[in-house]
Design a protein around this motif. Structure first.
Motif, PDB file in Angstrom:
ATOM      1  N   ARG B 270       0.448  -1.782  -0.092  1.00  0.00           N
ATOM      2  CA  ARG B 270       0.509   0.063   0.154  1.00  0.00           C
ATOM      3  C   ARG B 270       0.524   1.431  -0.282  1.00  0.00           C
ATOM      4  O   ARG B 270       0.663   2.829  -1.056  1.00  0.00           O
ATOM      5  CB  ARG B 270      -0.958   0.049   1.394  1.00  0.00           C
ATOM      6  CG  ARG B 270      -1.478   1.408   1.906  1.00  0.00           C
ATOM      7  CD  ARG B 270      -2.425   1.473   2.870  1.00  0.00           C
ATOM      8  NE  ARG B 270      -2.751   2.551   2.841  1.00  0.00           N
ATOM      9  CZ  ARG B 270      -4.363   2.182   2.872  1.00  0.00           C
ATOM     10  NH1 ARG B 270      -5.512   1.553   2.645  1.00  0.00           N
ATOM     11  NH2 ARG B 270      -5.317   4.147   2.593  1.00  0.00           N
ATOM     12  N   VAL B 271       1.996   1.501   0.691  1.00  0.00           N
ATOM     13  CA  VAL B 271       2.671   2.780   0.575  1.00  0.00           C
ATOM     14  C   VAL B 271       3.085   2.799  -0.105  1.00  0.00           C
ATOM     15  O   VAL B 271       3.726   3.608  -0.500  1.00  0.00           O
ATOM     16  CB  VAL B 271       3.416   2.654   2.280  1.00  0.00           C
ATOM     17  CG1 VAL B 271       2.225   2.673   3.629  1.00  0.00           C
ATOM     18  CG2 VAL B 271       4.685   0.923   2.497  1.00  0.00           C
ATOM     19  N   ARG B 273       2.784   1.737  -3.310  1.00  0.00           N
ATOM     20  CA  ARG B 273       1.919   2.029  -4.117  1.00  0.00           C
ATOM     21  C   ARG B 273       1.579   3.777  -4.600  1.00  0.00           C
ATOM     22  O   ARG B 273       1.855   3.840  -5.037  1.00  0.00           O
ATOM     23  CB  ARG B 273       0.737   1.020  -4.252  1.00  0.00           C
ATOM     24  CG  ARG B 273       0.202  -0.049  -4.891  1.00  0.00           C
ATOM     25  CD  ARG B 273      -1.045  -0.478  -4.430  1.00  0.00           C
ATOM     26  NE  ARG B 273      -0.851  -2.076  -4.985  1.00  0.00           N
ATOM     27  CZ  ARG B 273      -1.057  -2.070  -6.473  1.00  0.00           C
ATOM     28  NH1 ARG B 273      -1.590  -1.302  -6.917  1.00  0.00           N
ATOM     29  NH2 ARG B 273      -0.662  -3.187  -6.907  1.00  0.00           N
ATOM     30  N   SER B 274       1.632   3.840  -3.488  1.00  0.00           N
ATOM     31  CA  SER B 274       1.148   5.310  -2.760  1.00  0.00           C
ATOM     32  C   SER B 274       2.818   6.502  -3.999  1.00  0.00           C
ATOM     33  O   SER B 274       2.472   7.224  -4.098  1.00  0.00           O
ATOM     34  CB  SER B 274       0.611   5.775  -1.268  1.00  0.00           C
ATOM     35  OG  SER B 274      -0.571   5.724  -1.321  1.00  0.00           O
ATOM     36  N   LEU B 278       2.519   8.896  -6.330  1.00  0.00           N
ATOM     37  CA  LEU B 278       2.855  10.675  -5.447  1.00  0.00           C
ATOM     38  C   LEU B 278       3.445  10.619  -7.097  1.00  0.00           C
ATOM     39  O   LEU B 278       4.438  12.039  -7.199  1.00  0.00           O
ATOM     40  CB  LEU B 278       3.316  10.824  -4.457  1.00  0.00           C
ATOM     41  CG  LEU B 278       2.503  10.539  -3.699  1.00  0.00           C
ATOM     42  CD1 LEU B 278       2.685  10.514  -1.813  1.00  0.00           C
ATOM     43  CD2 LEU B 278       1.104  12.131  -4.264  1.00  0.00           C
ATOM     44  N   GLU B 288      -7.053  12.927  -2.506  1.00  0.00           N
ATOM     45  CA  GLU B 288      -6.024  12.133  -2.779  1.00  0.00           C
ATOM     46  C   GLU B 288      -4.393  12.181  -3.016  1.00  0.00           C
ATOM     47  O   GLU B 288      -3.862  11.088  -2.051  1.00  0.00           O
ATOM     48  CB  GLU B 288      -5.908  11.454  -4.656  1.00  0.00           C
ATOM     49  CG  GLU B 288      -5.381   9.813  -4.771  1.00  0.00           C
ATOM     50  CD  GLU B 288      -4.664   9.710  -6.085  1.00  0.00           C
ATOM     51  OE1 GLU B 288      -5.249  10.451  -7.850  1.00  0.00           O
ATOM     52  OE2 GLU B 288      -4.902   8.879  -6.246  1.00  0.00           O
ATOM     53  N   GLN B 291      -4.352  11.393   0.740  1.00  0.00           N
ATOM     54  CA  GLN B 291      -3.884  10.761   1.555  1.00  0.00           C
ATOM     55  C   GLN B 291      -3.053   9.819   1.219  1.00  0.00           C
ATOM     56  O   GLN B 291      -2.039   8.518   2.054  1.00  0.00           O
ATOM     57  CB  GLN B 291      -4.965   9.489   0.430  1.00  0.00           C
ATOM     58  CG  GLN B 291      -5.563   8.289   1.073  1.00  0.00           C
ATOM     59  CD  GLN B 291      -5.299   8.108   2.475  1.00  0.00           C
ATOM     60  OE1 GLN B 291      -6.694   8.844   3.471  1.00  0.00           O
ATOM     61  NE2 GLN B 291      -4.723   6.945   3.515  1.00  0.00           N
ATOM     62  N   ARG B 292      -2.356   9.768  -0.262  1.00  0.00           N
ATOM     63  CA  ARG B 292      -1.188   9.256  -0.777  1.00  0.00           C
ATOM     64  C   ARG B 292       0.131   9.688   0.437  1.00  0.00           C
ATOM     65  O   ARG B 292       0.731   8.985   0.832  1.00  0.00           O
ATOM     66  CB  ARG B 292      -0.991   9.516  -1.944  1.00  0.00           C
ATOM     67  CG  ARG B 292      -1.777   9.421  -2.926  1.00  0.00           C
ATOM     68  CD  ARG B 292      -1.810   7.277  -2.889  1.00  0.00           C
ATOM     69  NE  ARG B 292      -3.391   7.189  -3.877  1.00  0.00           N
ATOM     70  CZ  ARG B 292      -3.673   5.747  -4.283  1.00  0.00           C
ATOM     71  NH1 ARG B 292      -3.318   4.979  -3.274  1.00  0.00           N
ATOM     72  NH2 ARG B 292      -4.920   5.761  -4.490  1.00  0.00           N
ATOM     73  N   ASP B 295       0.040   7.429   3.804  1.00  0.00           N
ATOM     74  CA  ASP B 295       0.307   6.530   3.195  1.00  0.00           C
ATOM     75  C   ASP B 295       2.234   6.873   3.757  1.00  0.00           C
ATOM     76  O   ASP B 295       2.499   6.120   4.344  1.00  0.00           O
ATOM     77  CB  ASP B 295       0.103   6.305   2.305  1.00  0.00           C
ATOM     78  CG  ASP B 295      -1.839   5.611   1.962  1.00  0.00           C
ATOM     79  OD1 ASP B 295      -1.968   5.410   3.005  1.00  0.00           O
ATOM     80  OD2 ASP B 295      -1.933   5.270   1.060  1.00  0.00           O
TER      81      ASP B 295
END
Lengths: 170, 352
Positions: B270-271, B273-274, B278, B288, B291-292, B295
Motif C-alpha cells: 500500500r505505502v 503504491r502510494s 505520487l 488523493e 491520502q497518498r 500513506d
C-alpha cells in the motif's frame, strides 16, 4: 464516524445538545450540513457555533422557574446597546459590559456550555494584583484545611504562617 | 508598506517535522483570546474602534518589550493580495474569519512563525503559539509570556468571576484553546478510529480536521482540542489534553505494530503504491494527494520507505493546498490546472 444524514461521508460536525437531560447528538458531514442550510464556521454561509449557542439560548425560554423569556429579552447592555434578544440571535457579546448587564441569565448559559460558572485560571499580572493575593489566600486556606484534616500539623503550621504573611501584604 | 516583504515560502516552525513524539504528533497549538477593556468587541466595533484596538497593539510593538522573546512584524490585511491571505490561512497563521469578516484585521508574526497574534478577529487579540511535535505545555508557557507583555501595557477585559471576557461565551474564562494535530493512519486502517474519537468527545475534547472547525479529516490528520474554557485552570486543560493524547499515541503505536506483524505485505504494498503514484502521477486532486502523502508518511515511520523525510511530507501537505499552488503560480488557477500543478510539485519535491 459516518455522517448520520447520508451515511457515506465522514461526519465533521459534531454537536451534542442536552436539554433537561434529553441528549440529542448531531454528526454531519460538510455537504449535508450545507444542505440543511447549516454551514460550518470558516466556510462562507450562515451556520456557526454562534447559531448553536443561540439555539441553546432559545431553549431557555421554555424553562419554567427561570426568568420569563419576554422579560429577559428586554435586558440590554447600556454600554454597547446590545439587547439580550440580539445576543441570543448572534451568540456573541457586543462588549465586556454585556457580561454585567446580562448576568441574570449567564449562570445558566455558562453552566450549559462549560459545566461551570466561575473562572479558576490565570489572573492578569498587573491589573489583577489584589485578585492574585485573594485567590492565593483561598488556595492556601483550602490546603490548610486539608492538612489539618490529614493531621499533618507541621505542614499546617507552615501554611498558617504563609497565610498570615499574605494577609499582611493585602 | 506593511506586509510587502512577507516571505511566504519560508517554512513555519511547526512544519519542521521534529519535536517530541513527532512520528505521530505533527504540531501543538495554544491560543489565548484577549480583549482590550473599554473598546467594544470587534463584532460591534466601528472603524474608529477597530483602528484604536490596532493602535493599542502597535504601541506595544513599538515599545520593544516583545523583543526579549523574538523579533516581530505586523501585517495589516487591508490591501493584501487575496492569494497572500490564503497562504497565511493554509500555513495556520491566521483564520479564515480574519480574512473574511474582520475590520482593520492584522497579524503580528515572529521570525520563525511560531507566534502569530491576530488582531480584530472575533476578539481584539488572539495570541497563538504553534510548535512542531507534542509541546502543548511549552506552547502555553510562551503564550502566557506573550500575554504578560501585552498585559503590562494594555488593560484587558477581565472579570474576577468570569475570567477573561471574550466575544463568544464558549471562550470565556481562560480564553484558551489548546490543540494537538495528530497523524493516525494505523487507527484508521484498523478501523479503531471511530471508537476512539467518540470516547474523546466524552472527555470534554473536540476533534476536527486539518483546517479547524468544519474541515474534514483528510490525510488521516486529526486536531484534538479542549472544549471547556471556564472552571478549569490552563494547567488542568493542558494536563487533560496530554493525558488523552498520550493514550491515543499508545493506541496508534500498537495499531502500527499490529499492521507490521499481521499484514506486513499488504501495508508494504500500500505505502509503496502510494509512493509510486505520487512520484509519477500527472494530475492529482487534493484529497488523493493528502491520502497518498499519509500513506508514504506511514511507510516512512514504519521503516518500509527510505529516502523521504518527514519534513518534506508535511510541507507537501501544506504546499499542495489551493492557495499555495496559486501563489507559486502567481495567478488564479482552475481546479484542473491546480491538479496538474499539484502533481508536478509533488513529483519534483519527492525527487529532490
Amino acid at each position: 464516524m459516518q455522517c448520520q444524514e447520508c451515511g457515506k461521508r465522514p461526519a465533521t460536525l459534531h454537536f451534542t445538545k442536552i436539554v433537561n437531560g434529553d441528549k440529542t447528538e448531531f454528526h454531519l458531514c460538510d455537504a449535508c450540513a450545507k444542505e440543511k442550510g447549516e454551514i460550518i464556521p470558516g466556510t462562507s454561509n450562515g451556520f456557526s457555533i454562534h447559531n448553536l449557542i443561540s439555539g441553546l439560548l432559545d431553549f431557555d425560554l421554555n424553562h419554567p422557574g427561570q426568568i420569563h423569556g419576554a422579560e429577559s429579552r428586554q435586558l440590554q447592555c447600556n454600554e454597547c446597546g446590545m439587547t439580550y434578544a440580539q445576543f441570543s440571535k448572534m451568540g456573541r457579546f457586543g462588549c465586556s459590559s454585556c457580561y454585567d448587564y446580562f448576568s441574570p441569565r449567564l449562570d445558566a448559559l455558562l453552566r450549559r456550555i462549560h459545566g461551570n460558572t466561575a473562572h479558576v485560571g490565570k489572573i492578569p499580572l498587573r491589573t489583577g494584583g489584589v485578585l492574585h493575593t485573594r485567590k492565593q489566600l483561598e488556595q492556601l486556606r483550602a490546603k490548610l484545611a486539608q492538612a489539618v484534616q490529614n493531621e499533618e500539623f507541621e505542614k499546617a503550621a507552615f501554611l498558617r504562617d504563609e497565610i498570615r504573611k499574605l494577609e499582611k501584604q493585602a | 508598506m506593511p506586509g510587502k516583504n512577507i516571505n511566504l515560502e519560508a517554512k513555519s516552525e511547526w512544519m519542521k517535522g521534529n519535536g517530541p513524539e513527532s512520528d505521530i504528533v505533527i504540531s501543538s497549538r495554544v491560543r489565548l483570546a484577549r480583549n482590550i477593556s473599554n473598546i467594544p468587541f470587534p463584532l460591534l466595533a466601528t472603524n474608529r474602534h477597530a483602528a484604536e484596538a490596532l493602535d493599542r497593539v502597535k504601541s506595544v510593538l513599538d515599545s520593544d518589550d516583545l523583543n526579549e522573546i523574538s523579533r516581530f512584524r505586523l501585517i495589516e490585511l487591508d490591501g493584501l493580495p487575496e492569494l497572500t491571505k490564503r497562504v497565511l490561512v493554509e500555513k495556520h497563521l491566521i483564520s479564515p474569519a480574519l480574512v473574511n469578516e474582520s475590520r482593520r484585521g492584522a497579524v503580528v508574526l515572529n521570525e520563525n512563525e511560531s507566534i502569530s497574534i491576530m488582531i480584530n478577529e472575533e476578539d481584539h487579540l488572539r495570541i497563538q503559539i504553534l510548535f512542531p511535535g507534542l509541546q502543548v505545555k511549552e506552547a502555553w508557557d510562551l503564550a502566557s509570556q506573550v500575554d504578560d507583555i501585552f498585559e503590562a501595557r494594555l488593560d484587558f477585559a477581565f472579570d474576577e468571576r468570569r475570567g477573561y471576557l471574550t466575544s463568544c461565551p464558549t471562550n470565556v474564562g481562560t480564553g484558551m484553546r489548546a490543540s494537538v494535530m495528530m497523524h493516525l493512519p494505523a487507527l484508521v486502517l484498523t478501523q479503531q478510529i471511530n471508537r476512539i474519537l467518540s470516547a474523546i468527545s466524552q472527555l470534554g475534547l473536540v476533534v476536527r480536521g486539518l483546517y479547524g472547525e468544519g474541515s474534514e479529516a483528510t490525510g488521516n490528520l486529526f486536531q484534538i482540542s479542549n472544549q471547556i474554557t471556564l472552571g478549569k485552570s490552563e494547567e488542568d486543560i493542558v494536563d487533560n489534553l496530554y493525558g488523552v493524547v498520550r493514550q491515543i499515541i499508545g493506541h496508534e503505536r500498537a495499531a502500527r505494530q499490529k499492521l507490521l506483524t499481521e499484514s506486513r505485505i499488504r501495508i508494504h504494498d500500500r505505502v509503496n503504491r502510494s509512493l509510486g503514484i505520487l512520484s509519477h502521477a500527472v494530475v492529482i486532486d487534493s484529497k488523493e494527494a493528502a491520502q497518498r502523502l499519509s500513506d508514504v508518511r506511514l511507510g516512512h515511520e514504519l521503516g518500509l520507505i527510505q529516502g523521504v523525510d518527514a519534513q518534506t511530507l508535511i510541507e507537501l501537505v501544506v504546499m499542495t493546498q489551493p492557495g499555495f499552488l496559486q501563489y507559486f503560480a502567481g495567478e488564479n488557477l482552475s481546479p484542473e490546472e491546480r491538479d496538474l500543478r499539484r502533481a508536478e510539485l509533488i513529483r519534483s519535491r519527492l525527487k529532490a
